[in-house]
Design a protein around this motif. Structure first.
Motif, mmCIF file in Angstrom:
data_model
loop_
_atom_site.group_PDB
_atom_site.id
_atom_site.type_symbol
_atom_site.label_atom_id
_atom_site.label_comp_id
_atom_site.label_asym_id
_atom_site.label_seq_id
_atom_site.Cartn_x
_atom_site.Cartn_y
_atom_site.Cartn_z
ATOM 1 N N THR A 102 -6.906 -4.952 0.684
ATOM 2 C CA THR A 102 -5.727 -4.674 1.493
ATOM 3 C C THR A 102 -5.768 -3.272 2.091
ATOM 4 N N ALA A 103 -6.098 -2.279 1.297
ATOM 5 C CA ALA A 103 -6.116 -0.902 1.793
ATOM 6 C C ALA A 103 -7.161 -0.714 2.885
ATOM 7 N N CYS A 106 -3.896 3.783 -0.037
ATOM 8 C CA CYS A 106 -4.268 3.249 -1.352
ATOM 9 C C CYS A 106 -3.513 1.952 -1.584
ATOM 10 N N GLY A 107 -4.211 0.951 -2.077
ATOM 11 C CA GLY A 107 -3.549 -0.304 -2.408
ATOM 12 C C GLY A 107 -2.709 -0.158 -3.665
ATOM 13 N N GLU A 120 1.640 -3.866 5.361
ATOM 14 C CA GLU A 120 0.397 -3.593 6.086
ATOM 15 C C GLU A 120 0.674 -3.126 7.511
ATOM 16 N N VAL A 141 0.829 -1.206 0.000
ATOM 17 C CA VAL A 141 0.000 0.000 0.000
ATOM 18 C C VAL A 141 0.865 1.258 0.000
#
Length: 100
Positions: A65-66, A56-57, A40, A26
């Protein structure tokens, strides 16, 4: 002085002693749009320490993920690697402040 790994993601704060929690997935952006790519773990810790930050991913990140980083950051206190009492709202997590 705490020893840290030499190769960590750009989202890792120099004083944060924790290792990366996986690959860089990210970008964390501050209120002015400056950003740092991160894992992460460090992205959530950085996001929790920013006022009006966003995440933002990256294109290769798994879906969600984001938002996972965003939700994790909600419960992390700003600069969580620092010791000491936390009583001011600026020292508490977003979740703690909402519960007040």
């Amino acid at each position: 002085m705490v020893s840290v790994a030499l190769h960590r993601c750009r989202a890792a704060h120099p004083e944060d002693p924790t290792p990366c929690g996986g690959p860089v997935v990210v970008t964390v952006l501050d209120a002015r749009g400056a950003g740092a790519d991160g894992c992460e773990h460090h992205a959530a810790r950085l996001l929790a320490s920013l006022h009006r930050g966003r995440v933002c991913g990256l294109p290769h990140a798994a879906p969600g993920t984001a938002i996972r980083v965003f939700k994790t950051a909600d419960g992390i206190r700003p600069f969580c690697w620092l010791d000491g009492p936390r009583t001011e709202s600026s020292q508490l997590s977003h979740r703690e402040n909402r519960a007040r």
